[in-house]
Structure formats: structure tokens, C-alpha cells
Write a protein that holds these residues in place. Sequence first.
Motif, PDB file in Angstrom:
ATOM      1  N   ASP A 196       0.833  -1.202   0.000  1.00  0.00           N
ATOM      2  CA  ASP A 196       0.000   0.000   0.000  1.00  0.00           C
ATOM      3  C   ASP A 196       0.871   1.256   0.000  1.00  0.00           C
ATOM      4  O   ASP A 196       0.536   2.248  -0.672  1.00  0.00           O
ATOM      5  CB  ASP A 196      -0.936  -0.003   1.208  1.00  0.00           C
ATOM      6  CG  ASP A 196      -2.090   0.972   1.028  1.00  0.00           C
ATOM      7  OD1 ASP A 196      -2.885   0.778   0.081  1.00  0.00           O
ATOM      8  OD2 ASP A 196      -2.183   1.935   1.818  1.00  0.00           O
ATOM      9  N   TYR A 249       2.066   1.730  -3.418  1.00  0.00           N
ATOM     10  CA  TYR A 249       0.957   2.231  -4.240  1.00  0.00           C
ATOM     11  C   TYR A 249       0.824   3.748  -4.079  1.00  0.00           C
ATOM     12  O   TYR A 249       0.636   4.488  -5.049  1.00  0.00           O
ATOM     13  CB  TYR A 249      -0.333   1.522  -3.815  1.00  0.00           C
ATOM     14  CG  TYR A 249      -1.546   1.832  -4.663  1.00  0.00           C
ATOM     15  CD1 TYR A 249      -1.896   1.003  -5.728  1.00  0.00           C
ATOM     16  CD2 TYR A 249      -2.357   2.938  -4.398  1.00  0.00           C
ATOM     17  CE1 TYR A 249      -3.025   1.269  -6.497  1.00  0.00           C
ATOM     18  CE2 TYR A 249      -3.472   3.211  -5.165  1.00  0.00           C
ATOM     19  CZ  TYR A 249      -3.801   2.371  -6.216  1.00  0.00           C
ATOM     20  OH  TYR A 249      -4.913   2.655  -6.984  1.00  0.00           O
ATOM     21  N   ARG A 265      -4.961  -2.200  -3.101  1.00  0.00           N
ATOM     22  CA  ARG A 265      -5.505  -1.387  -4.194  1.00  0.00           C
ATOM     23  C   ARG A 265      -4.846  -1.668  -5.540  1.00  0.00           C
ATOM     24  O   ARG A 265      -5.363  -1.230  -6.580  1.00  0.00           O
ATOM     25  CB  ARG A 265      -5.370   0.095  -3.843  1.00  0.00           C
ATOM     26  CG  ARG A 265      -6.278   0.538  -2.708  1.00  0.00           C
ATOM     27  CD  ARG A 265      -6.088   2.011  -2.386  1.00  0.00           C
ATOM     28  NE  ARG A 265      -4.819   2.270  -1.700  1.00  0.00           N
ATOM     29  CZ  ARG A 265      -4.342   3.491  -1.450  1.00  0.00           C
ATOM     30  NH1 ARG A 265      -5.016   4.571  -1.858  1.00  0.00           N
ATOM     31  NH2 ARG A 265      -3.193   3.636  -0.805  1.00  0.00           N
ATOM     32  N   TRP A 266      -3.728  -2.378  -5.535  1.00  0.00           N
ATOM     33  CA  TRP A 266      -3.130  -2.765  -6.813  1.00  0.00           C
ATOM     34  C   TRP A 266      -4.095  -3.689  -7.570  1.00  0.00           C
ATOM     35  O   TRP A 266      -4.611  -4.646  -7.000  1.00  0.00           O
ATOM     36  CB  TRP A 266      -1.824  -3.496  -6.592  1.00  0.00           C
ATOM     37  CG  TRP A 266      -0.687  -2.656  -6.122  1.00  0.00           C
ATOM     38  CD1 TRP A 266      -0.219  -2.528  -4.847  1.00  0.00           C
ATOM     39  CD2 TRP A 266       0.160  -1.830  -6.935  1.00  0.00           C
ATOM     40  NE1 TRP A 266       0.865  -1.677  -4.808  1.00  0.00           N
ATOM     41  CE2 TRP A 266       1.113  -1.229  -6.075  1.00  0.00           C
ATOM     42  CE3 TRP A 266       0.202  -1.540  -8.307  1.00  0.00           C
ATOM     43  CZ2 TRP A 266       2.098  -0.363  -6.541  1.00  0.00           C
ATOM     44  CZ3 TRP A 266       1.178  -0.682  -8.767  1.00  0.00           C
ATOM     45  CH2 TRP A 266       2.111  -0.100  -7.906  1.00  0.00           C
ATOM     46  N   LYS A 317      -1.512   0.463 -10.876  1.00  0.00           N
ATOM     47  CA  LYS A 317      -2.224   1.546 -10.209  1.00  0.00           C
ATOM     48  C   LYS A 317      -2.957   2.286 -11.310  1.00  0.00           C
ATOM     49  O   LYS A 317      -2.327   2.933 -12.148  1.00  0.00           O
ATOM     50  CB  LYS A 317      -1.253   2.479  -9.487  1.00  0.00           C
ATOM     51  CG  LYS A 317      -1.934   3.664  -8.818  1.00  0.00           C
ATOM     52  CD  LYS A 317      -0.944   4.516  -8.018  1.00  0.00           C
ATOM     53  CE  LYS A 317      -1.645   5.688  -7.355  1.00  0.00           C
ATOM     54  NZ  LYS A 317      -0.715   6.457  -6.464  1.00  0.00           N
TER      55      LYS A 317
END
Length: 248
Positions: free
Chosen positions: A162, A165, A211-212, A245
Motif C-alpha cells: 500500500d 501504491y 488497491r493494486w 495503479k
Amino acid sequence: MAEPDQPSTARMIDYWLGGAHHHPVDVAAAGAFENAYGPCAAIFRALRDFLGRAVRSIADAGVDGFLVFGAGVPTCGNVHEVAPDATVLYTDVDPATVRLGQRLLADSDRAGYGYGDATDIGTVDPAQLHRFVPGWGRRPVGVVFLGLAAFLDDDTLARTLDELYEAVAPGSFLAIDFDSEELAAYPDALAMMGPAFRMRAPARFAPLLGRWQPTADGIVPVAQWRPAGAPEPVPDAFYGALAVKPAG
């Protein structure tokens, strides 16, 4: 330079890949692991081939700067060799591996090597980052994160990914692998990996990316990730993915 008295995982992998930057102590350790598990060269060639295909895919998307964590020996098809038009910063936490990498890349103006702990992006030298990954945080880059997930617990791995990211610009890519439960059937080999080694069932991989967003290829055994032909028949010891991303 004196012969090392302790084996190095980076140099053992170099040996399995057919490289030239290892010592008798590394060959002996590689042999001991193979006696406990089985032949490893094909498995690590499949992982290196996955790296090459993933890096070429990132470069084909227009990315020309890479940050590599846990880089090991920068030869045998490592990033700057498969993306020769890109600039690359290799990092590792092992001082001996960093010194070797710096020696091998001393004449390169497109690839450098320095200390870097993936779990703390602040340990990467800003001057090296600026030189070899220009536009870091402002334009898309490729982050290579191979051979590391197995040595991080779930919370640390999720936090680390994270933070990466957050650090990269939209449109950036992450190439990552995970160790399966392959070694569970080989207790002697598993013991050699040390107490920090973590095997994971494939169902646990995707949530750790946070979130990737994996590409449509998903998270699959590395030999099955965009193979050039029929996948190599190797054990599914490593699963790999290319994640992004999203831009915008």
C-alpha cells in the motif's frame, strides 16, 4: 576478494540460473537444498522468465524506469538486460549483494545498485532514485517485487504494497510473486528456509495486493503467465502477477 564463508541466496539463484557470480559455498548450499527438495534450476528459470515477460510488458506500455527490490545478482536476464532502453535502480538489503551489484554495474549509465528495504521506501537513496528512476512519483514506473512476499507476514506485506501504491504515479506497474505451499511436502527443505518463510495458499494472494489491480491474466503459476509457447512443466512453487495503479 576473499571467498565468502556463508552462502548467499542471491548467489545460489545465480548458480541455478547458470550465472558466473557464485562461490563453492553457494554451490554446496544449493546442492543441500536440492537433496532435500529436488532440482531447482528449472523452477528458478521459470521465475526469471516470468520476470522477463512482465518487464517487457511494462516497457511495451511505455514505462522506461524501474525500481527493483530484493534484486539479487543483476545478470542472467535481469531487468536492465530485458529492457535495455530503460533505466533501472536495483536494491537489496544484503551488503555483500549490493557490493557485487555495484561492481557488476560500475560501467553502466542506465542501471545502478544501492541499499533498499522494500518495507521502508525511505531507505532508498534519493539521489540514486532520482538518477535511475526519473519522474518517481510523477510519471509511471515499474516496481519489481520478486522473492520478498514469502519473508513478510500478511500485515507487513499489505502495508508495504500500500505504501508503494501511494508512492508511485497512476499508471505504474507492480510485478510480484508469491510462494505456494509446495515445500509443505518437503519438511527438510522447508526447515532450510528459516522461521520467517511463509507459504500461502493461492486464495490468500489477491487480498494482499490491496488497491493494486492485477491485469486480466490474474495471479497464476509463473510458467503460465503469458507464456511464449506451451508452459514449462515445472512445479507451481511460485505464482506471479502484474498489477497496476489505474490512471486517472
